[in-house]
Structures are given as structure tokens and as C-alpha cells.
Design an enzyme around this catalytic site. Structure first.
Site, short mmCIF file in Angstrom:
data_model
loop_
_atom_site.label_atom_id
_atom_site.label_comp_id
_atom_site.label_asym_id
_atom_site.label_seq_id
_atom_site.Cartn_x
_atom_site.Cartn_y
_atom_site.Cartn_z
N GLY A 148 -8.63 -1.47 7.22
CA GLY A 148 -8.11 -1.61 5.67
C GLY A 148 -7.68 -0.71 5.23
O GLY A 148 -8.12 0.74 6.07
N CYS A 149 -6.82 -0.13 4.75
CA CYS A 149 -6.43 1.88 4.08
C CYS A 149 -7.37 1.91 3.16
O CYS A 149 -8.57 2.75 3.57
CB CYS A 149 -5.41 1.49 3.20
SG CYS A 149 -4.94 -0.27 1.35
N TYR A 150 -7.71 1.11 2.24
CA TYR A 150 -9.17 1.81 1.34
C TYR A 150 -10.04 1.70 2.08
O TYR A 150 -10.88 3.23 1.51
CB TYR A 150 -9.05 0.98 0.19
CG TYR A 150 -7.89 0.51 -1.57
CD1 TYR A 150 -7.81 1.56 -1.54
CD2 TYR A 150 -6.92 -0.22 -1.39
CE1 TYR A 150 -6.83 2.20 -2.65
CE2 TYR A 150 -5.70 -0.66 -2.50
CZ TYR A 150 -5.66 1.45 -2.75
OH TYR A 150 -4.50 1.30 -3.82
N GLU B 16 -3.77 8.00 1.27
CA GLU B 16 -4.83 8.03 0.51
C GLU B 16 -5.71 9.12 0.72
O GLU B 16 -6.62 8.93 -0.56
CB GLU B 16 -5.67 6.77 0.88
CG GLU B 16 -4.73 5.60 0.57
CD GLU B 16 -5.81 4.39 0.33
OE1 GLU B 16 -6.74 4.43 0.83
OE2 GLU B 16 -5.47 3.38 0.37
#
Lengths: 244, 244, 244, 244
Positions: free
Chosen positions: A148-150, A240
């Protein structure tokens, strides 16, 4: 060297488009199949930015076709939809990189935060696709679960320090994401007027990426960290990590 | 009721302009004097958005003129320049609201983080201009020290909880500010291309607003908190509190 | 002087909220009624920015209630919905400012570009609410038709020059609007990712504000101008005039 | 095939960085020399985004070194500085792509809008680097004059239509540019607070790209068009063409 024949299933979203952009000029890959769950459209109609760059028919995703045409497939699909395709492809010897959450977590964690798992057989062989931590395993994998991105941003920032941090020490992750992270579907919070000139936290201590961060840090360090995860939306399209 | 005659010294910056916008339609105030340190310009040339709204000559700031024309003065000047004017105005009975740091801190803290203090006589009578905490004192004050931007956001967020927080508990303030906070002068980090589609931390654990937050929280709670302050610039024009 | 009792019908949209912000501190008006077509919510739930500023119940819009409680009503409703309310209110002596298109155009133009007109009786008495051109008429009006956003910007820019421009001379209006102009409803083009870092034309030569511009310029100048109108969306929240 | 050895002179600006990004992964080019007019710094200090991607010493630009190390050089320098280097490099047989205005215009036009030309000998052999119009000439050229940003957008939009447009017909170019077009140096109009949530025209009918557009359209069509060029800054980082 023969180029690997590669397919992209789920070409309509942001990740599907980015995959196409990367693969279209890549020296080691040939795009041989592009599909969505509905199909019946040309790629340059689906993504006008591809006009004059790369075009082909976008098919309705079909397992038999994929097996015939591809050595490797990227699944840019929502969770649950992904494992529906992955199972058959893996059994037929097609390699899979899955961008959804379906193969990222242990079965118990997955079923607590997502839904019942429908392909437990392949879950064990999935490699978590963070090359900074699992480069050698990824090279040999048949099934890569893209993080996932986070979790990508959080684990890469924390991994070098886990050996120095005590489990009793609370870790506070104040994460900020661009708007593509929320997907292509319109919503109140992705409306330009909502997020332009603004910044806001959402799903405070309640985001499904928190258990993913915890589980992966545990695998890497054998420590059960006290993770406090607060995601924010910022007025930027993408990303991010801080650009410079 | 007679309107209070009010002056603004330092009308060229962002805070000076906002003061003019608020005061120009305010039922209790008459703007009777507007000045900068250089003067010699019309207000609607200095701020074209004032054309057709309010115009007057912008004078070179002069203490005698201010005393003659104003009951109350806002100093929207850099630190050090402010106390140069405040001293004489206060001695002549003009009330002062100072937007700089000059009267916000105890003398030792001020001299450690800014410069030698040149008006120690009035420092003791300054009231910290946070109406949520000091409303009654502000009403009677001759000299109001307007809080810094980050201390305003930080103290208002923390004040309701100070009685429940132990001094040994580290407080992490992950503050985000719009770009006007950096002032009107151009710099590499306020260039549109630097901050658009970006977010970055600066002066990590090293910003002069950190001692201001500590000192004011101590005055309010008698506790020496362990403040860890990290300011960030975000791609928004103004503000530190989340709009909705 | 007694304050005018004022109501806002259609308080959920962007224009409704701006009206509330202007009226809530206005010295000549008392907000006595706020409604939407559905009602049953508190204002500070509908618009969290009103919390601590102004609160009241938001009613389901009811003509009898409006007549009882208001001297003047702002209709911030879609076209067609507006005339449904305006008719009864005007007959009962309540003054109306309509923000929709319902009373802006001659009946033939209206019915060509919008829908059948259901209140032709009041159409003739409507005053086009551009104070720069119709200040005296607005003062005496019972029904003010607030101009569209693009016509406001276009007519104010062109009106001083109409006497010098020949009808055969093509006028090209390259208009740019912030995103609130598209309304609060999410759509592909108001998604942050679509319009951030972008600018695009839409409804080229085909926007309903073009006949409004033509008709009003004709009324003002008796000239049938050749208007070529191209609206654009720009990555800004609000506005059509250049700030400085 | 041996890779072409390529140098970039003027690596500190926006165009220099973009060149490096394109060339660093390009299959036909080897970056063998990177310089600025001052030198003495590492590339990943000059551009932190290059850290871990590509690094080398950034030299003080030196003609003898360039001749030794490069087959082809990109000059990403301001006008006038460019021709100072180009002359010697061309004489030594190094191919040059110049991103400045120095070789874009006929000598009379150049000297009217820029400064005295110091390399008239090579001016005649320069090819205007718009591949859509001059692809074959570019392939054989020793000196390519890269077009200005506005001329690229304007000429590509107009070229297909020049045969249908009469010279007496006024052409209005309402051009919009992202902020990188104004260069890396800070200024009042590139300050985030100036251009965020804004759009403004500048150098109306007075921009040096207007004669460039005129001259190139004349060369392509033999028509002297009546060009009315109004450039605008928009709140976007980069680009003049609409993305989709």
C-alpha cells in the site's frame, strides 16, 4: 534477450495508467494485453493522453486470453476482484504482481480488515513487493503483493531504525498523501473546492494501512510496535514522499 | 459612541493589508493614519486591491504624527523595528497592538532567540493577545503582544489538555502553515515551483516559535512541557487551522 | 431603522453559504429563515464553518412560513425550482432576489436554452441585478434576477466600449472560471486530479451564458454583437476577475 | 551502435535538469560532461532529486574540456551567454542544441529584440528545432535552435491552418504558461502567494516571443500574419498544452 509478454488488468484507474506509461518504453517488456472488467473501448479513448503514444483495444478481462498472451500480469484491481483473477493465472503458470491488498497480509489480519480470503493456497507464496527489503525474494517470486502507499512511505522511513526503538515507545506516523491515493472516483473530499487550499486528517487511528504497517514491521524486526497512524489529504496530485 | 482613531504602521506586508481590510468596514474604528518605514506612496498603488475601496496617502512613519492622529496603533513591523516605535507611543499614551515578537517573551528568552531588548520598561505590562486565554487582561491593556502564528495554533490546541498531560510526556507538534507565514519577500522556498505540489518541513526543532509555545504553556499551566516542534510549509496561501 | 427580515432558500450550495456569510454580520439585515428543499438539519451541521459563528435550524422550504417570516428572500436554487417559489412569494408581497437563470432572460430566449417558463407574469418586472448598470432600478425592484457569473464578468468588461465597437466586429470572450462555478456536485472535471495543474475549455461556443451576454449587451447598446464565448475551468477555487 | 557523448552546459536551471532526466536513461546517449558557468559542486547537491539516481561533478564550463569530452552539447544558458560558447564548439566540430534565443531569429529581428549578435557566421546554418515542421533538417543539422515555449505552442496550433487564413484576418493568441516558464529566479509574480488562486496577463502585445511566432509562421507560409499575442501566467508548475 526476448522481451517478457506483459498484461495489465484494470487499466482504467490511476495505477493502471502509470503502469502503461512505465511499460510502454521499457526495454525488457512487451505489452501484449490490456483489459478492464468491462472492456470494449480503445486505450486512447479511455486515456486520451495515450493518443499518438500507444494504442490498442482494451479487452474485457478474460483468464484464458491472459494465459495465452502473457508471461506476467499486473492486477490493478480493487481488493477481492484481484484474487478472483490471480488464482487461475498462478495455477496456469503466469506470474502475477497484484496491486490490491489481497496478498499483502496474513490471512487473519486480512479477513479482519477486508473480507473472506478466497485464495489461501497462494497467500503463503506471496512476496511483499518492497525491493529495499525483499529484493532477492522478489526476483524469484511468482506472486508479488505490491505494498500500500502509506505502508511504503512508513516502512521505508522506519525500517533503518527499528533495531534502536523499544516496543514500549509510541510511534506516531503523521502521513500525508496526494489526492490520487483516494482513487479516480469523485467524492466530497476529492472535489477540488474541498481540498484546494486545505489539508485534513481522515480515518484517524482507523485506516486499513495501519495493520499492514504493523505486520510488516514485525516481520522485519520481530517487535510489536505501538503504531499510531494518522493519514492526511494534502492539495497535491500525487505522492507521499517529499520532492526536492 | 465616538470611533477610536486607529493607525497602522507597516502597511506594506500581508498582516498590514489584512488589518486594513478588517478595520476599513469596522463600526468602532476610524483609520486615521497609515504608514510604512519609507512612505511616499498612495495606498491603492501599494495594494491595488484597495482601489475603489479605500485610499489615502501612506506616510513615512513618524512618532509625532502618530501621537497627534491616533488613540490606538497596530505595529505590523519586523521585530526590533517594532519596539523602536512602541516605546515613544506608549509614553505618550497611545495604545499599541504589536504584531512582532518584541513583547511576546520574557526578556531572557527574547534576548536568547532574537536580539537585545530596547524597551524593557514596557515589557512587563504587555498582555499576550490570545483572547481565548487573556480576554479580560486584553480589554484593559495599553500594550498587546500579538502571538505568533504557530503559537496561536499550538497553544489553542493544547491549552484545554494541559492539566491532563504529564511533563514527562513528549508533545510532538507537527505544524503546517500556508505560505503567507513566510512573509512577502521572495525566497527559494516561497517560489511557486518549490512549494506547489509539495510539502516540506523546515527549521526542525529549531524554530523561534518553539520557546514561545513553551513559555506560554508554562504560564498557563505551571508545567515545563517537552515540546518537539516541526513546522511545515504546505501549498496553500494562508492559514494554520483546517477550514471546513 | 428596523432591520429587514431576510430568508435564504437553498442554503446548502456555495452561493447559499456565501449569502449567509455576508448577511450574518450585515447591519441592515436580520436572517430570520434558512431553508433547503429537504430541511431537517442544523446549519452548523450543513456547513461546519458556521459552528460558533451562527446556528439555526434549516427548514424544509415552505412558502407560508417564508411569507410569515421574511420581507425579502434570496433564492439560491437551480433554475425551474426558483420560479416555483418566486411566484407565490411575489404575489404575497415578499421581495425576491433570484440567483438562478429563471428571470434573467426574455421568455423566448429562456425557453430556447432552459425550459418552459412557469411564471411569465412576473418576468416583465424582473430587474437584471447588475448594479453598475441598473442601480436605480434595483433599488425599486420587487424581483431582482441576479446575473450569471460569466455574464457579470463579460458585460462589465465590455459595457464601457460598446459604443465604439461595430456590430460586424467579432468579439472573442476567453473566459476563465474557478471551480465553484461548476457547483458543489462532484464530477469528473471538478475532481482535484482533473483540474489541478491543468486548464481546459468546455462547452465551446455552446454555453447558456452566451445568449445572456448577447441579450444584455443588446439592451444596453441596441447593437447585435457577434459574441464568441469560450469558457475555461482554471485551478482556482473561486472567481472570474483577476485579483491583485 | 556507440552511444553519443553528450554534455549539458547550464545544468542549474529548470531546462538543464529536465535534459539530465531525459538523457540519463536514454539508450542512445551517454552524459559525459555537466557544467554551469560557476561549477564546483556535485550534481546531487545542485539538484537533490538526483541523489541515488545519477551523480557527477558539475564543472565550470570550459570550451576545451567540452571539445575533448562531447560529440553533442545542449546549451541551457541565457541568451548572449549561449552564443559565446556555441561559436567555438561549432568550429571544433561539436554539434550544438541551443535552448536560448540566440539562433532562433534572423539577425535583424534578433538585434531589435535582444542584443547585438556575436556569431553571425553560424546563424545561417541554424535549424529551428520544431520536429513537426523541420524533422529532416534537424537530422542533418550541426546547430539546432530550440524554439521558445510560447512559439512552440502557438506555431503547432496555427501551422495546419495557415493556408486557410487571410493575412488581413487578426489572429489572437491568448497563451497560458505554467510558472517554470518564468525561470528559477524568484520574483514578485512567481511568489506562491501571487499566482496561487490567480491568473494574470503580462507583457501584453509586448513579449519577445511575438516576433518569433511571426517570423516562423512567415517562413512556413509566406504570409505576414497580424499576430496579437497575450501571455498569461497560470497557477500550474509547468506546460502550455492541455493535459488530459
Amino acid at each position: 534477450m526476448t522481451a517478457t509478454r506483459v498484461g495489465i488488468i484494470g487499466a482504467s484507474g490511476y495505477t493502471g495508467l502509470e503502469l502503461i506509461k512505465i511499460l510502454v518504453t521499457h526495454p525488457f517488456f512487451d505489452i501484449t494485453y490490456i483489459a478492464t472488467t468491462t472492456g470494449g473501448i480503445d486505450l486512447d479513448v479511455l486515456h486520451p493522453c495515450m493518443k499518438g503514444v500507444f494504442n490498442c483495444a482494451v479487452d474485457k478481462a478474460d483468464t484464458d486470453e491472459i494465459i495465452k498472451k502473457c508471461d506476467l500480469v499486473f492486477l490493478a484491481l480493487p481488493h477481492q476482484a484481484s484474487m478472483g483473477f490471480a488464482k487461475g493465472l498462478l495455477n496456469a503458470g503466469v506470474k502475477v504482481v497484484d496491486l490490491s491488498a489481497d496478498y499483502r497480509l496474513d490471512v487473519d489480519t486480512y479477513e479482519k480488515y477486508y473480507c473472506a480470503h478466497e485464495d489461501k493456497d497462494h497467500l503463503d507464496e506471496a512476496v511483499y513487493g518492497l525491493p529495499e527489503l525483499y529484493r532477492e525474494e522478489i526476483k524469484k517470486a511468482s506472486l508479488v503483493a505490491n505494498p500500500g502507499c502509506y505502508p511504503t512511505a512508513s516502512i521505508l522511513a522506519l525500517a533503518p531504525f527499528t533495531k534502536y526503538i523499544d516496543e514500549s515507545f509510541p510511534i506516531f506516523i503523521d502521513a500525508k498523501s496526494g489526492v490520487t491515493g483516494a482513487g479516480k472516483k469523485c467524492s466530497d473530499s476529492t472535489h477540488f473546492v474541498s481540498i484546494n487550499e486545505n489539508i485534513f486528517a481522515y480515518k484517524v487511528f482507523n485506516h486499513r494501512h495501519e495493520p499492514e504497517i504493523k505486520e510488516k514491521l514485525f516481520k522485519q524486526s520481530k517487535k510489536e510496535f505501538d503504531i499510531n497512524f494518522v493519514p492526511h489529504l494534502i492539495p497535491a496530485t500525487r505522492g507521499e514522499l517529499i520532492k526536492r
